[in-house]
Design a protein around this motif. Structure first.
Motif, PDB file in Angstrom:
ATOM      1  N   SER A  53       0.809  -1.221   0.000  1.00  0.00           N
ATOM      2  CA  SER A  53       0.000   0.000   0.000  1.00  0.00           C
ATOM      3  C   SER A  53       0.837   1.264   0.000  1.00  0.00           C
ATOM      4  CB  SER A  53      -0.939   0.010   1.205  1.00  0.00           C
ATOM      5  OG  SER A  53      -0.205  -0.028   2.410  1.00  0.00           O
ATOM      6  N   GLY A  54       2.158   1.131   0.102  1.00  0.00           N
ATOM      7  CA  GLY A  54       3.011   2.319   0.074  1.00  0.00           C
ATOM      8  C   GLY A  54       4.086   2.271   1.133  1.00  0.00           C
ATOM      9  N   ASN A  55       4.655   3.443   1.391  1.00  0.00           N
ATOM     10  CA  ASN A  55       5.808   3.510   2.296  1.00  0.00           C
ATOM     11  C   ASN A  55       5.429   3.606   3.772  1.00  0.00           C
ATOM     12  OD1 ASN A  55       4.957   6.185   2.509  1.00  0.00           O
ATOM     13  ND2 ASN A  55       6.455   6.920   1.013  1.00  0.00           N
ATOM     14  N   GLY A  56       4.146   3.664   4.084  1.00  0.00           N
ATOM     15  CA  GLY A  56       3.714   3.665   5.477  1.00  0.00           C
ATOM     16  C   GLY A  56       3.854   4.986   6.193  1.00  0.00           C
ATOM     17  N   LEU A  57       3.997   6.071   5.455  1.00  0.00           N
ATOM     18  CA  LEU A  57       4.184   7.373   6.108  1.00  0.00           C
ATOM     19  C   LEU A  57       2.996   7.723   7.000  1.00  0.00           C
ATOM     20  CD1 LEU A  57       6.275   9.725   6.113  1.00  0.00           C
ATOM     21  CD2 LEU A  57       4.792  10.875   4.453  1.00  0.00           C
ATOM     22  N   TRP A  58       1.796   7.265   6.648  1.00  0.00           N
ATOM     23  CA  TRP A  58       0.600   7.562   7.437  1.00  0.00           C
ATOM     24  C   TRP A  58       0.604   6.844   8.781  1.00  0.00           C
ATOM     25  CZ3 TRP A  58       1.164   4.871   3.014  1.00  0.00           C
ATOM     26  CH2 TRP A  58       0.890   3.494   3.043  1.00  0.00           C
ATOM     27  N   LEU A  59       1.514   5.885   8.962  1.00  0.00           N
ATOM     28  CA  LEU A  59       1.618   5.172  10.234  1.00  0.00           C
ATOM     29  C   LEU A  59       2.666   5.789  11.159  1.00  0.00           C
ATOM     30  CD1 LEU A  59       1.564   1.518   8.835  1.00  0.00           C
ATOM     31  CD2 LEU A  59      -0.337   2.782   9.860  1.00  0.00           C
ATOM     32  N   VAL A  60       3.433   6.730  10.645  1.00  0.00           N
ATOM     33  CA  VAL A  60       4.484   7.366  11.435  1.00  0.00           C
ATOM     34  C   VAL A  60       3.847   8.340  12.430  1.00  0.00           C
ATOM     35  CG1 VAL A  60       6.465   8.942  11.316  1.00  0.00           C
ATOM     36  CG2 VAL A  60       6.188   7.137   9.597  1.00  0.00           C
ATOM     37  N   PRO A  61       4.276   8.348  13.692  1.00  0.00           N
ATOM     38  CA  PRO A  61       3.734   9.312  14.655  1.00  0.00           C
ATOM     39  C   PRO A  61       3.887  10.740  14.150  1.00  0.00           C
ATOM     40  CG  PRO A  61       5.064   7.656  15.778  1.00  0.00           C
ATOM     41  CD  PRO A  61       5.258   7.436  14.303  1.00  0.00           C
ATOM     42  N   PRO A  62       2.884  11.593  14.334  1.00  0.00           N
ATOM     43  CA  PRO A  62       2.946  12.961  13.812  1.00  0.00           C
ATOM     44  C   PRO A  62       4.209  13.714  14.197  1.00  0.00           C
ATOM     45  CG  PRO A  62       0.739  12.479  14.588  1.00  0.00           C
ATOM     46  CD  PRO A  62       1.583  11.293  14.972  1.00  0.00           C
ATOM     47  N   ALA A  63       4.683  13.504  15.420  1.00  0.00           N
ATOM     48  CA  ALA A  63       5.871  14.232  15.864  1.00  0.00           C
ATOM     49  C   ALA A  63       7.125  13.843  15.089  1.00  0.00           C
ATOM     50  CB  ALA A  63       6.094  14.002  17.359  1.00  0.00           C
ATOM     51  N   GLU A  64       7.076  12.683  14.404  1.00  0.00           N
ATOM     52  CA  GLU A  64       8.254  12.215  13.671  1.00  0.00           C
ATOM     53  C   GLU A  64       8.155  12.435  12.159  1.00  0.00           C
ATOM     54  OE1 GLU A  64       9.012   8.154  14.683  1.00  0.00           O
ATOM     55  OE2 GLU A  64       8.720   8.489  16.832  1.00  0.00           O
ATOM     56  N   VAL A 179       9.626  25.055   6.790  1.00  0.00           N
ATOM     57  CA  VAL A 179       8.175  24.872   6.710  1.00  0.00           C
ATOM     58  C   VAL A 179       7.686  23.777   7.653  1.00  0.00           C
ATOM     59  CG1 VAL A 179       6.293  24.154   5.195  1.00  0.00           C
ATOM     60  CG2 VAL A 179       8.043  25.722   4.345  1.00  0.00           C
ATOM     61  N   LEU A 180       8.403  22.657   7.711  1.00  0.00           N
ATOM     62  CA  LEU A 180       7.900  21.471   8.399  1.00  0.00           C
ATOM     63  C   LEU A 180       8.272  21.403   9.876  1.00  0.00           C
ATOM     64  CD1 LEU A 180       8.662  18.769   5.675  1.00  0.00           C
ATOM     65  CD2 LEU A 180       6.504  19.966   6.085  1.00  0.00           C
ATOM     66  N   THR A 181       9.469  21.864  10.224  1.00  0.00           N
ATOM     67  CA  THR A 181       9.939  21.703  11.599  1.00  0.00           C
ATOM     68  C   THR A 181       9.076  22.523  12.559  1.00  0.00           C
ATOM     69  OG1 THR A 181      12.197  21.358  10.814  1.00  0.00           O
ATOM     70  CG2 THR A 181      11.913  21.906  13.139  1.00  0.00           C
ATOM     71  N   GLY A 182       8.524  21.861  13.532  1.00  0.00           N
ATOM     72  CA  GLY A 182       7.688  22.527  14.513  1.00  0.00           C
ATOM     73  C   GLY A 182       6.247  22.700  14.105  1.00  0.00           C
ATOM     74  N   ALA A 183       5.909  22.363  12.854  1.00  0.00           N
ATOM     75  CA  ALA A 183       4.524  22.490  12.404  1.00  0.00           C
ATOM     76  C   ALA A 183       3.736  21.243  12.771  1.00  0.00           C
ATOM     77  CB  ALA A 183       4.477  22.709  10.891  1.00  0.00           C
ATOM     78  N   GLU A 184       2.433  21.381  12.909  1.00  0.00           N
ATOM     79  CA  GLU A 184       1.565  20.232  13.139  1.00  0.00           C
ATOM     80  C   GLU A 184       1.312  19.555  11.804  1.00  0.00           C
ATOM     81  OE1 GLU A 184      -2.913  19.274  14.864  1.00  0.00           O
ATOM     82  OE2 GLU A 184      -1.798  21.025  15.597  1.00  0.00           O
ATOM     83  N   LEU A 185       1.700  18.283  11.696  1.00  0.00           N
ATOM     84  CA  LEU A 185       1.605  17.556  10.435  1.00  0.00           C
ATOM     85  C   LEU A 185       0.726  16.329  10.594  1.00  0.00           C
ATOM     86  CD1 LEU A 185       5.399  17.567   9.418  1.00  0.00           C
ATOM     87  CD2 LEU A 185       3.653  19.248   8.809  1.00  0.00           C
ATOM     88  N   SER A 186       0.064  15.947   9.503  1.00  0.00           N
ATOM     89  CA  SER A 186      -0.742  14.735   9.518  1.00  0.00           C
ATOM     90  C   SER A 186      -0.814  14.171   8.107  1.00  0.00           C
ATOM     91  CB  SER A 186      -2.155  15.015  10.041  1.00  0.00           C
ATOM     92  OG  SER A 186      -2.815  15.970   9.226  1.00  0.00           O
ATOM     93  N   VAL A 187      -0.967  12.847   8.025  1.00  0.00           N
ATOM     94  CA  VAL A 187      -1.066  12.157   6.741  1.00  0.00           C
ATOM     95  C   VAL A 187      -2.209  11.150   6.824  1.00  0.00           C
ATOM     96  CG1 VAL A 187       0.118  10.752   5.017  1.00  0.00           C
ATOM     97  CG2 VAL A 187       1.430  12.348   6.420  1.00  0.00           C
ATOM     98  N   ALA A 188      -3.140  11.224   5.892  1.00  0.00           N
ATOM     99  CA  ALA A 188      -4.248  10.272   5.865  1.00  0.00           C
ATOM    100  C   ALA A 188      -3.810   8.990   5.175  1.00  0.00           C
ATOM    101  CB  ALA A 188      -5.449  10.872   5.147  1.00  0.00           C
ATOM    102  N   ALA A 189      -4.341   7.886   5.609  1.00  0.00           N
ATOM    103  CA  ALA A 189      -4.064   6.617   4.941  1.00  0.00           C
ATOM    104  C   ALA A 189      -4.535   6.691   3.499  1.00  0.00           C
ATOM    105  CB  ALA A 189      -4.767   5.476   5.672  1.00  0.00           C
ATOM    106  N   PRO A 190      -3.782   6.109   2.567  1.00  0.00           N
ATOM    107  CA  PRO A 190      -4.140   6.230   1.151  1.00  0.00           C
ATOM    108  C   PRO A 190      -5.359   5.395   0.798  1.00  0.00           C
ATOM    109  CG  PRO A 190      -2.299   4.729   1.418  1.00  0.00           C
ATOM    110  CD  PRO A 190      -2.568   5.313   2.770  1.00  0.00           C
TER     111      PRO A 190
END
Length: 256
Positions: A53-64, A179-190
């Motif tokens: 299904s992909g590289n699994g980025l959506w499973l990585v904790p948001p802080a990482e 842009v990314l460091t310190g920002a709130e990030l999220s990734v939805a499952a594909p």
């Protein structure tokens, strides 16, 4: 030189605003074969990860997430980056008015790149190639720097202060880090069979942008869209890992 003439201070600024505002005020004058299926991301239960299904980025904790993406950028090598950044300036009445438009056409990596950059009426061409630097600007850029020789072009061994003025647009990793460091990030499952993932930047109720990254293999960026009160940006990334021939730009600038 900083916008106020004092110490630069970019290292103290974080997030989207930093990427939009780091250029000093003096400048105002295709498809490929699918990569092998990945293993589970570090820290993810292998049994919960389906590599197809992909590289699994959506499973990585948001802080990482920012670290994971920036690691991919760091390992990705040279890249072509192009696009525009539009700044907004508040009027005395508090209304936001259009400010500078920064244009970026870059290819390479930090320490070895060519770039054509503009901000307002200023234009310049830069070449940095493993210890050699070349700069040529239009009259507005030369006047802003009090260096008339920049119109004809300047070739030096080592750094030229004119290059630092355009940070972070001379280093894609630094730009994305701002842009990314310190920002709130999220990734939805594909869902479906798309080739990309959307990394949302900002809280769910006040999203400030989207970074589109590769779904298969390392999460290398494809595009970045930002929208904030300070300005908006549209940048594209392509040709990751492709070596850039800098000789033609050196010849154009008279620095063979």
């Amino acid at each position: 030189m900083s916008p106020t003439g004092g110490a630069p201070g970019p290292a103290r600024r974080r997030g989207i605003r930093a990427a939009l505002l780091l250029v000093p005020a003096l400048l105002l004058a295709g498809c490929s074969a699918a990569p092998p299926l990945p293993t589970a991301p570090p820290g993810i239960d292998v049994e919960s990860f389906d590599g197809s299904s992909g590289n699994g980025l959506w499973l990585v904790p948001p802080a990482e997430l920012s670290a994971r993406i920036l690691d991919a950028v760091r390992a990705g090598g040279p890249v072509a980056m192009s696009g525009t950044v539009h700044e907004f300036v508040p009027s005395e009445e508090g209304e936001l008015l259009p400010g500078r438009t920064i244009t970026v056409d870059y290819a390479g990596r930090a320490g070895a790149f060519r770039a054509e950059l503009g901000a307002g009426g200023v234009r310049t061409t830069l070449l940095v190639d493993e210890g050699r630097t070349a700069v040529r600007g239009n009259p507005a850029f030369a006047d802003a720097n009090a260096r008339p020789e920049l119109v004809e072009g300047v070739c030096t061994v080592g750094d030229d202060p004119a290059v630092a003025q355009w940070a972070p647009f001379t280093d894609p990793e630094a730009l994305l880090g701002a842009v990314l460091t310190g920002a709130e990030l999220s990734v939805a499952a594909p869902s479906g069979d798309g080739e990309t993932l959307a990394v949302q930047i900002g809280a769910s109720d006040s999203r400030a942008g989207v970074l589109i990254v590769e779904r298969y293999g390392p999460p290398l960026p494809r595009s970045l869209s930002l929208a904030e009160t300070d300005g908006d940006a549209e940048l594209g990334f392509a040709d990751w890992g492709a070596e850039v021939e800098l000789g033609a730009t050196a010849a154009e600038l008279g620095c063979e």
